[in-house]
Design a protein around this motif. Structure first.
Motif, PDB file in Angstrom:
ATOM      1  N   ALA A 150      20.868 -26.498  -2.301  1.00 19.58           N
ATOM      2  CA  ALA A 150      21.146 -25.189  -1.680  1.00 19.58           C
ATOM      3  C   ALA A 150      21.574 -25.362  -0.229  1.00 19.58           C
ATOM      4  N   GLU A 151      22.747 -24.835   0.113  1.00 16.51           N
ATOM      5  CA  GLU A 151      23.175 -24.875   1.512  1.00 16.51           C
ATOM      6  C   GLU A 151      22.513 -23.759   2.307  1.00 16.51           C
ATOM      7  N   ASP A 152      22.272 -22.649   1.626  1.00 20.79           N
ATOM      8  CA  ASP A 152      21.616 -21.498   2.255  1.00 20.79           C
ATOM      9  C   ASP A 152      20.188 -21.431   1.721  1.00 20.79           C
ATOM     10  N   LEU A 153      19.224 -21.536   2.608  1.00 23.67           N
ATOM     11  CA  LEU A 153      17.826 -21.569   2.172  1.00 23.67           C
ATOM     12  C   LEU A 153      17.254 -20.185   1.894  1.00 23.67           C
ATOM     13  N   ALA A 154      17.982 -19.136   2.293  1.00 24.77           N
ATOM     14  CA  ALA A 154      17.394 -17.794   2.232  1.00 24.77           C
ATOM     15  C   ALA A 154      17.041 -17.340   0.807  1.00 24.77           C
ATOM     16  N   PRO A 155      17.942 -17.510  -0.177  1.00 23.31           N
ATOM     17  CA  PRO A 155      17.564 -17.010  -1.520  1.00 23.31           C
ATOM     18  C   PRO A 155      16.330 -17.717  -2.080  1.00 23.31           C
ATOM     19  N   GLY A 156      16.248 -19.021  -1.882  1.00 19.13           N
ATOM     20  CA  GLY A 156      15.094 -19.746  -2.392  1.00 19.13           C
ATOM     21  C   GLY A 156      13.824 -19.420  -1.625  1.00 19.13           C
ATOM     22  N   THR A 157      13.973 -19.203  -0.330  1.00 19.32           N
ATOM     23  CA  THR A 157      12.814 -18.824   0.483  1.00 19.32           C
ATOM     24  C   THR A 157      12.242 -17.507  -0.019  1.00 19.32           C
ATOM     25  N   ARG A 158      13.150 -16.570  -0.267  1.00 21.71           N
ATOM     26  CA  ARG A 158      12.723 -15.273  -0.772  1.00 21.71           C
ATOM     27  C   ARG A 158      12.029 -15.396  -2.126  1.00 21.71           C
ATOM     28  N   ALA A 159      12.602 -16.223  -2.987  1.00 20.28           N
ATOM     29  CA  ALA A 159      12.004 -16.400  -4.317  1.00 20.28           C
ATOM     30  C   ALA A 159      10.633 -17.058  -4.209  1.00 20.28           C
ATOM     31  N   ALA A 160      10.531 -18.059  -3.349  1.00 16.51           N
ATOM     32  CA  ALA A 160       9.259 -18.786  -3.225  1.00 16.51           C
ATOM     33  C   ALA A 160       8.172 -17.887  -2.650  1.00 16.51           C
ATOM     34  N   LEU A 161       8.508 -17.097  -1.628  1.00 15.62           N
ATOM     35  CA  LEU A 161       7.527 -16.164  -1.064  1.00 15.62           C
ATOM     36  C   LEU A 161       7.127 -15.129  -2.104  1.00 15.62           C
ATOM     37  N   GLY A 162       8.075 -14.739  -2.950  1.00 18.09           N
ATOM     38  CA  GLY A 162       7.793 -13.744  -3.981  1.00 18.09           C
ATOM     39  C   GLY A 162       6.869 -14.282  -5.057  1.00 18.09           C
ATOM     40  N   GLU A 163       6.994 -15.566  -5.362  1.00 21.85           N
ATOM     41  CA  GLU A 163       6.149 -16.144  -6.419  1.00 21.85           C
ATOM     42  C   GLU A 163       4.732 -16.407  -5.949  1.00 21.85           C
ATOM     43  N   ASP A 164       4.578 -16.743  -4.665  1.00 22.05           N
ATOM     44  CA  ASP A 164       3.262 -17.211  -4.202  1.00 22.05           C
ATOM     45  C   ASP A 164       2.904 -16.567  -2.866  1.00 22.05           C
ATOM     46  N   PRO A 165       2.132 -15.480  -2.897  1.00 23.57           N
ATOM     47  CA  PRO A 165       1.820 -14.760  -1.649  1.00 23.57           C
ATOM     48  C   PRO A 165       1.028 -15.597  -0.643  1.00 23.57           C
ATOM     49  N   GLU A 166       0.406 -16.690  -1.097  1.00 24.57           N
ATOM     50  CA  GLU A 166      -0.358 -17.527  -0.153  1.00 24.57           C
ATOM     51  C   GLU A 166       0.489 -18.605   0.510  1.00 24.57           C
ATOM     52  N   LEU A 167       1.716 -18.752   0.044  1.00 25.47           N
ATOM     53  CA  LEU A 167       2.583 -19.825   0.568  1.00 25.47           C
ATOM     54  C   LEU A 167       2.869 -19.615   2.046  1.00 25.47           C
ATOM     55  N   ARG A 168       2.802 -20.715   2.816  1.00 21.47           N
ATOM     56  CA  ARG A 168       3.172 -20.695   4.235  1.00 21.47           C
ATOM     57  C   ARG A 168       4.460 -21.491   4.379  1.00 21.47           C
ATOM     58  N   ILE A 169       5.482 -20.858   4.938  1.00 18.16           N
ATOM     59  CA  ILE A 169       6.788 -21.508   5.079  1.00 18.16           C
ATOM     60  C   ILE A 169       7.087 -21.741   6.553  1.00 18.16           C
ATOM     61  N   HIS A 170       7.588 -22.937   6.866  1.00 18.85           N
ATOM     62  CA  HIS A 170       8.001 -23.280   8.230  1.00 18.85           C
ATOM     63  C   HIS A 170       9.409 -23.846   8.163  1.00 18.85           C
ATOM     64  N   LEU A 171      10.354 -23.112   8.700  1.00 23.15           N
ATOM     65  CA  LEU A 171      11.759 -23.535   8.660  1.00 23.15           C
ATOM     66  C   LEU A 171      12.195 -24.007  10.044  1.00 23.15           C
ATOM     67  N   TYR A 172      13.082 -25.019  10.072  1.00 23.10           N
ATOM     68  CA  TYR A 172      13.426 -25.659  11.340  1.00 23.10           C
ATOM     69  C   TYR A 172      14.771 -25.204  11.905  1.00 23.10           C
ATOM     70  N   GLY A 173      15.479 -24.310  11.186  1.00 21.63           N
ATOM     71  CA  GLY A 173      16.758 -23.823  11.702  1.00 21.63           C
ATOM     72  C   GLY A 173      17.861 -24.869  11.691  1.00 21.63           C
ATOM     73  N   LYS A 174      17.710 -25.898  10.869  1.00 17.37           N
ATOM     74  CA  LYS A 174      18.683 -26.991  10.854  1.00 17.37           C
ATOM     75  C   LYS A 174      19.698 -26.826   9.725  1.00 17.37           C
ATOM     76  N   THR A 175      20.910 -27.294   9.965  1.00 15.79           N
ATOM     77  CA  THR A 175      21.919 -27.315   8.919  1.00 15.79           C
ATOM     78  C   THR A 175      21.457 -28.244   7.799  1.00 15.79           C
ATOM     79  N   VAL A 176      21.682 -27.805   6.572  1.00 15.54           N
ATOM     80  CA  VAL A 176      21.231 -28.597   5.428  1.00 15.54           C
ATOM     81  C   VAL A 176      22.130 -29.815   5.223  1.00 15.54           C
ATOM     82  N   ARG A 177      21.514 -30.987   5.143  1.00 12.61           N
ATOM     83  CA  ARG A 177      22.195 -32.205   4.688  1.00 12.61           C
ATOM     84  C   ARG A 177      21.260 -32.884   3.708  1.00 12.61           C
ATOM     85  N   PRO A 178      21.812 -33.598   2.704  1.00 18.75           N
ATOM     86  CA  PRO A 178      20.934 -34.177   1.674  1.00 18.75           C
ATOM     87  C   PRO A 178      19.842 -35.051   2.286  1.00 18.75           C
ATOM     88  N   GLY A 179      18.615 -34.778   1.915  1.00 20.14           N
ATOM     89  CA  GLY A 179      17.483 -35.586   2.358  1.00 20.14           C
ATOM     90  C   GLY A 179      16.992 -35.281   3.754  1.00 20.14           C
TER      91      GLY A 179
END
Lengths: 405, 405
Positions: free
Chosen positions: B330-359
């Motif tokens: 995924a180049e855009d993390l937003a759809p997956g972030t939304r899905a993950a937060l929706g599946e697990d209300p206890e999940l804590r997400i920390h995003l670094y604001g970095k452009t996605v590159r493999p690994g």
């Protein structure tokens, strides 16, 4: 945690990535940390660079909340507009919403109930939600009549512009509201409720309707300012917790609130509750959740207004307490902060970067643990050290050979 | 929590209010939220405005970490200088310290052990701390001899400049290090330790010597990058926990570290540990503490380098897990972030604001609870949703009348 089911599956609108915050007080400030972690950009509209959030925000738009051009300039750079306080003129927000320039959350049709106490009382009464007896007062004669009905004393409130103890006055004669009648035209008068304590119920709600409720808390005021909170409210049984959470969720739904909603309540001797005030933003009575709940209220507000799924409101431990730091003897908070952190390694300190003035909210502390009494004692000890300084409670008499005299 | 006693009472130096951070990666970024709450100003030195911390910091100084003028310009505005990474040339820091321009924390005499792996091995060996067998390699002949002693295979490392899997190579012939010998002059060679798992011990230490230890954690690498952490390390009994905490506290004391120190360790089949690497800053293996400990490592690092009393390292629950988000489909993390937060209300997400590159490390998730296996399963589920997108694991075959075929 009380929770409504998520919405049925459909292609969702994309979640917002840029949320503009009107106002740069401590509530905006405390949204910034969670916004960083969620990857949301949160420019703030600030009237001065020394405002609490303006000091620490990456993007600051200069301007006043009641200057339409300033609010528009912020709105043009974001997808969602939200608020540090409820004082933005409703008309400005209605125009922005009508033009679809930005999503206003909470929207003006909801927010007006937190802006205008007469609108709030009228609507809640029509909806059948429990309120104190109240009167719309347009003249001294009307106030005199209401006083007669109420037994001689009333709380009089300005419909708009109040906060904390501002805009609230207890009167026992109609002439005592003459100045406010002249200035505001209409006032709200309410019976003095013989309450046993104050409670507060906080919920969060997304645009599509998903909502969650935090545990109902007990709050104590000091000179009209929130001072001490215990979460959950001691002695409130599960049935009462759920009944009050349902009331707050129903108000959020009825008023179509998006974001956090705080419902401040009076608990009556009969165990019922009456709605005192509404706030549609993170609220002082929810600061405990920053450290004491899985999802703090500032993150939750951002998730709600950005239309991201809401987080768990479950408490992290049996009890959390919050004590406000109100400006005291110490002009410099650093020595007391250092002393308080040194005494209690579990203490959580939140400072607002504000100049100290007597009674002004300049920060708060929280503690999370098992026994609310122990947590309160420790939190108040830290409070005294920070606001009065570490030397405030030392004996001032000189000592000889280490013996006090 | 293991803790040394606070220092005896004396008139303390004032705690710092302005802490400059050299480097603007995700570690600097994650210091910003805690700095806001503590009321510390934390300008960052960034090479580009799109760097992780530069996007969200209130004050950004442009410049490189190896440009003395740039580092000096930052130092002149703060009382303490600290680091996002260990690549600042030691000489620059030694000059700043010699001039007393700023307090450098950790100081260059400590930091060199995290910068130069040969210096680290020599010092830890002299101090008697457990290390793998190692050789200082200045020529292909020396490497050939070491290979013969070690049974034909060795890990070769560049002394400086490495991170994650960079600067590490397994060789079975001396010619395989020819390029690095030409570039670096000297290399570190180490035996391949037959470890059962990797552990990490984190401690914090103030200038005066007060120190605290976090629970020892288990870490799993993926392609040489930290990927998964469980806190505390499963199956490590109290005696082993304390023994390893004592080792890390002793290293911090011996090297006069200020701030956070991470000691990455190999656990051997006999239940002993060997020191793998040192880091003198918040570390990937400590990210769990942001949500899982009373005091997160980013706040703790700031408290230590600002010379504020340290906070409790107690875990908030029986188990915490952390899983890194490494760039995926995924180049855009937003759809997956939304899905993950929706599946697990206890999940804590920390995003670094970095452009996605493999690994590439682009964020991490944490979960706090009771059962590490359950928490890991949920964290990895969230990880897949976020890095590969919410549609990555759906069946791609078309459906007829809702039936997959």
């Amino acid at each position: 945690m009380h929770e409504t089911p998520p919405q049925p599956a459909r292609t969702p609108a994309p979640a917002a990535r840029r949320v503009g915050i009107v106002g740069a007080g401590q509530l905006a400030r405390m949204m910034l940390g969670p916004a960083i972690e969620l990857g949301l950009a949160t420019p703030v509209l600030a009237t001065a660079p020394e405002e609490s959030a303006a000091q620490v925000a990456a993007q600051v738009h200069p301007g006043r909340h009641d200057d339409e051009q300033a609010v528009r300039a912020l709105a043009e750079e974001v997808e969602v507009l939200t608020f540090d306080h409820e004082h933005v003129p409703t008309e400005i927000l209605e125009r922005l919403e009508a033009e679809s320039l930005v999503a206003v959350r909470p929207g003006p049709a909801a927010l007006v109930h937190a802006q205008d106490k007469l609108v709030m009382r009228e609507r809640l009464t029509a909806l059948g939600h429990p309120c104190p007896r109240w009167w719309r007062i347009g003249s001294e004669e009307a106030l005199a009549e209401a006083l007669a009905e109420a037994g001689g004393r009333l709380v009089v409130k300005t419909p708009r512009g109040g906060y904390d103890a501002h805009g609230v006055r207890i009167v026992d004669g109609a002439a005592q509201a003459r100045d406010w009648l002249a200035a505001h035209g209409e006032l709200l008068a309410e019976e003095l409720v013989p309450f046993t304590r104050e409670l507060s119920a906080q919920v969060a709600r997304r645009p599509g309707g998903q909502s969650v409720a935090y545990p109902v808390v007990q709050s104590v005021q000091k000179d009209g300012v929130c001072y001490e909170v215990v979460a959950p409210a001691p002695g409130l049984d599960d049935a009462a917790q759920q009944r009050i959470q349902q009331l707050a969720l129903a108000i959020a739904e009825d008023l179509d609130v998006t974001g956090m909603l705080a419902v401040e309540l009076f608990e009556t001797p009969g165990g019922e509750v009456l709605v005192n005030e509404l706030a549609m933003r993170p609220h002082n009575t929810g600061h405990w959740s920053m450290d004491g709940a899985v999802t703090g209220q500032f993150e939750q507000h951002l998730r709600a207004v950005a239309d991201l799924p809401l987080g768990s409101t479950a408490p992290r431990a049996a009890a959390s307490v919050m004590v406000n730091l109100l400006g005291g003897a110490a002009e410099d908070l650093a020595p007391g902060t250092r002393a308080a952190l040194g005494e209690d390694p579990e203490l959580r300190i939140h400072l607002y970067g504000k100049t100290v003035r007597p009674g002004r909210k300049i920060g708060h502390v929280t503690l999370v643990g098992e026994d609310p009494e122990d947590l309160l004692r420790r939190a108040h000890r830290a409070e005294r050290l920070i606001v009065d300084g570490p030397d405030a409670d030392r004996p001032t008499a000189p000592t000889v050979d280490g013996e006090p005299r």
